[in-house]
Write an enzyme that holds these catalytic residues in place. Structure first.
Site: not given
Ligand code: CP3
Length: 345
Positions: A29, A33, A42, A79, A154
């Site tokens: 990652r 952010r 973003r 992702d 998921y």
């Protein structure tokens, strides 16, 4: 297919257990952010999926950590859930992922498409090509996918779960449908990884983020066996494959027989003990991402302890899971620099 770079590439050397001047380093990652330049792009993209699907912007955020820290690898920005869209999932992010048509029956599992050859994520092909054309040959480009068990959580839960009761209930009550679902995902992701390598990925990582939700026997059945199927179907890729079993330290002896080149370790396991248990694999990991919250001196000290515990050949420095959004940029810098300045005494 991209030509193999003539310059040496530490990450590829470590994956192949060749000796290196110092361990290669990258961070799960690493485009995210905690970086102000990521937050800026973003914001420009608006929506997270739009960012993934805009090659110019996805390539830009992929390259940001390489430029800022000089890490030894770029991981293509996307992702693990984006390839589920061409398989039939109705996916949105807010920022947590949501699948509005979760798998609840054998019919739902049968409806999942397995594109062969892979198609439906052409934006990723373009991102890979753009990134490779801008990367120095000494920096490796990593492609990735989710492992069957993790993606099944998921697809069945419809979002990130804490208790995993829907996926476990499905596996127990509809075992044949669950086996079909895992096979479909494994076959779809094998096809997807082939496509990524054709478009420039030089290493691939398979994220099994939720192995830790399972006891040893169920992990063998529901996570490791379908991951093995995926690995067997990618044996012909010709690039190193990293299997990251997050929360899998109770499974080291099972991991030792996984047919891949590199095992990614989470921070719960002792690196030296893992090296003893996994003599046939290169290893990647495994600093606790939470330690990046500490002061810089502590980050340096704990990173050095990790490096001294690591095998000399066949080792890739990384965190034991993804970096979190609240980590100060200078702390990530201290981690990376400590590895870059390290040499075995
Ligand atoms: O830098 C990189 O590592 C490349 C990009 C990358 C992302 N997700 C971008 C992302 C990678 C490799 C992933 C993998 C991923 N995605 C995993 C496996 C790794 C792991 O952490 O175990 C998982 C489980 C996911 C699913 C996912 N994606 C969740 C649960 C969320 C929401 C929670 C969160 O972190 O906010 C995402 C969104 C996501 N994926 C973000 C990023 C940068 C944040 C979205 C945003 O910018 O708003």
């Amino acid at each position: 297919m991209q030509p193999t770079p003539a310059t040496s590439n530490r990450l590829l050397d470590a994956c192949n257990r060749r000796t290196v001047d110092r361990p290669p380093v990258w961070v799960m990652r690493q485009a995210g952010r905690y970086l102000p330049e990521y937050r800026e792009v973003r914001k420009r993209a608006g929506d997270f999926l739009t960012l993934c699907r805009t090659p110019e912007l996805a390539a830009e955020v992929t390259l940001q950590p390489v430029r800022r820290f000089g890490v030894d690898a770029a991981i293509v920005f996307s992702d693990i859930l984006t390839p589920l869209v061409p398989m039939g999932a109705d996916l949105t992010f807010s920022p947590a992922p949501h699948i509005s048509n979760p798998v609840r029956s054998v019919e739902d599992a049968e409806r999942l498409a397995v594109p062969r050859p892979w198609h439906g994520t052409e934006f990723l092909d373009q991102t890979l090509a753009r990134v490779r054309s801008e990367l120095d040959p000494s920096v490796a480009l990593i492609g990735f996918c989710g492992a069957p068990w993790t993606l099944a959580t998921y697809l069945i839960e419809g979002t990130t779960s804490r208790s995993f009761t829907k996926v476990k209930g499905f596996a127990l009550q509809q075992p044949e449908a669950f086996a079909l679902l895992l096979d479909r995902i494994a076959d779809g992701m094998a096809s997807y990884l082939h496509s990524q390598v054709e478009h420039g990925a030089q290493v691939v990582q398979i994220f099994d983020s939720w192995v830790g939700a399972l006891g040893a026997a169920d992990a063998r059945r529901w996570a490791l066996a379908p991951a093995r199927r995926l690995l067997e179907k990618t044996a012909d890729l010709g690039v190193p494959r990293i299997y990251f079993a997050n929360g899998g330290s109770h499974l080291l002896s099972d991991l030792s027989s996984m047919p891949c080149e590199v095992i990614g370790l989470d921070w719960r396991c002792d690196l030296a003990a893992a090296a003893d248990a996994l003599p046939g694999h290169a290893l990647q990991g495994n600093l606790d991402p939470g330690l990046l919250m500490g002061p810089v001196e502590v980050i340096r000290k704990r990173t050095l302890e990790m490096l001294r515990n690591a095998p000399r050949a066949g080792y890739i420095a990384n965190l034991g899971h993804g970096i979190t959004p609240d980590v100060p940029v200078s702390h990530m810098g201290a981690f990376v620099r400590t590895v870059q300045e390290f040499s075995h005494a």
